[in-house]
Design a protein around this motif. Sequence first.
Motif, PDB file in Angstrom:
ATOM      1  N   ASN A 219      -2.178  -3.921  10.150  1.00 58.45           N
ATOM      2  CA  ASN A 219      -3.541  -4.313   9.771  1.00 58.45           C
ATOM      3  C   ASN A 219      -3.600  -4.798   8.330  1.00 58.45           C
ATOM      4  OD1 ASN A 219      -4.516  -3.648  12.322  1.00 58.45           O
ATOM      5  ND2 ASN A 219      -5.092  -1.572  11.711  1.00 58.45           N
ATOM      6  N   TYR A 220      -2.914  -4.074   7.420  1.00 59.03           N
ATOM      7  CA  TYR A 220      -2.912  -4.496   6.015  1.00 59.03           C
ATOM      8  C   TYR A 220      -2.182  -5.828   5.850  1.00 59.03           C
ATOM      9  CZ  TYR A 220      -4.731   0.064   4.643  1.00 59.03           C
ATOM     10  OH  TYR A 220      -5.504   1.185   4.500  1.00 59.03           O
TER      11      TYR A 220
ATOM     12  N   THR B 189       3.128 -16.837   3.098  1.00 64.94           N
ATOM     13  CA  THR B 189       2.603 -15.494   2.929  1.00 64.94           C
ATOM     14  C   THR B 189       3.718 -14.548   2.484  1.00 64.94           C
ATOM     15  OG1 THR B 189       0.875 -15.828   4.562  1.00 64.94           O
ATOM     16  CG2 THR B 189       1.476 -13.551   4.083  1.00 64.94           C
ATOM     17  N   PRO B 190       3.521 -13.874   1.349  1.00 63.06           N
ATOM     18  CA  PRO B 190       4.567 -12.964   0.869  1.00 63.06           C
ATOM     19  C   PRO B 190       4.660 -11.712   1.727  1.00 63.06           C
ATOM     20  CG  PRO B 190       2.648 -12.895  -0.564  1.00 63.06           C
ATOM     21  CD  PRO B 190       2.388 -13.959   0.457  1.00 63.06           C
ATOM     22  N   PRO B 191       5.772 -11.003   1.641  1.00 65.41           N
ATOM     23  CA  PRO B 191       5.901  -9.732   2.344  1.00 65.41           C
ATOM     24  C   PRO B 191       4.873  -8.734   1.818  1.00 65.41           C
ATOM     25  CG  PRO B 191       8.016 -10.447   1.468  1.00 65.41           C
ATOM     26  CD  PRO B 191       6.982 -11.361   0.905  1.00 65.41           C
ATOM     27  N   PHE B 192       4.563  -7.755   2.625  1.00 70.00           N
ATOM     28  CA  PHE B 192       3.613  -6.709   2.255  1.00 70.00           C
ATOM     29  C   PHE B 192       4.285  -5.383   2.558  1.00 70.00           C
ATOM     30  CE2 PHE B 192      -0.199  -4.104   2.594  1.00 70.00           C
ATOM     31  CZ  PHE B 192      -0.937  -4.567   1.516  1.00 70.00           C
TER      32      PHE B 192
ATOM     33  N   TRP C 193       0.858  -1.192   0.000  1.00 66.81           N
ATOM     34  CA  TRP C 193       0.000   0.000   0.000  1.00 66.81           C
ATOM     35  C   TRP C 193       0.885   1.231   0.000  1.00 66.81           C
ATOM     36  CZ3 TRP C 193      -1.267   3.374   4.402  1.00 66.81           C
ATOM     37  CH2 TRP C 193      -0.450   3.164   5.511  1.00 66.81           C
ATOM     38  N   TYR C 194       0.299   2.355  -0.355  1.00 59.96           N
ATOM     39  CA  TYR C 194       1.036   3.614  -0.311  1.00 59.96           C
ATOM     40  C   TYR C 194       0.104   4.715   0.167  1.00 59.96           C
ATOM     41  CZ  TYR C 194      -1.173   5.167  -4.695  1.00 59.96           C
ATOM     42  OH  TYR C 194      -2.064   5.558  -5.653  1.00 59.96           O
ATOM     43  N   HIS C 195       0.707   5.750   0.680  1.00 52.27           N
ATOM     44  CA  HIS C 195      -0.040   6.951   1.045  1.00 52.27           C
ATOM     45  C   HIS C 195       0.940   8.115   1.084  1.00 52.27           C
ATOM     46  CE1 HIS C 195       1.530   6.226   5.074  1.00 52.27           C
ATOM     47  NE2 HIS C 195       1.067   7.403   5.450  1.00 52.27           N
TER      48      HIS C 195
END
Length: 179
Positions: free
Chosen positions: A136-137, A150-153, A115-117
């Motif tokens: 949370n994401y 599970t891949p990195p996020f 994600w980005y912000h």
Amino acid sequence: DGLADDTLGPHDLVRCEAYDGADALTGDPQPFALKCHPDAAFLCDLHAHLCEAEIIGLLGGRWDAARKVVHVQAPFPCAAVARDDDGATDVEMDPVSEFEVREVIRAQDLDVVGWYHSHPRFEATPSITDIENQGNYQQLFKDVARPDATPPFVGLIVGTYDPQNADARAAFQRGPRAV
């Protein structure tokens, strides 16, 4: 220190430390590499420069488990939850938008890899809220059927109009240091 004793507020920034290739506590090597397509960084920057409020979106790409590399291919802007203020210090992803954008990413034959912000008026350093959102994401996109696989996020912060920036270029925070 403030994370452990709960003395930091939601907008306090947490300085990232440089990662020198080995975990300081365990000595383990860096768990994965990150490769971001230049167009992805450019489009995140463009999205952030279109607004004075914080923006948010998902990152589409691939996880190469054999090589332990996350490839960020493209950003996908999401709608933010409506706010009563100017949105300069907080942003939350609208859940309906998040679901719709996930479907768009899948239709492009990509996976959600992060994600980005933006931080439009202050440095591209994660706040306590950003750290909580990252956790949370990570849980939201965790593969519960295969927790070991599970891949990195990843998370990306774009700093746009920070008066501390030396010039008009945006600052990016993607882990240990700004680029």
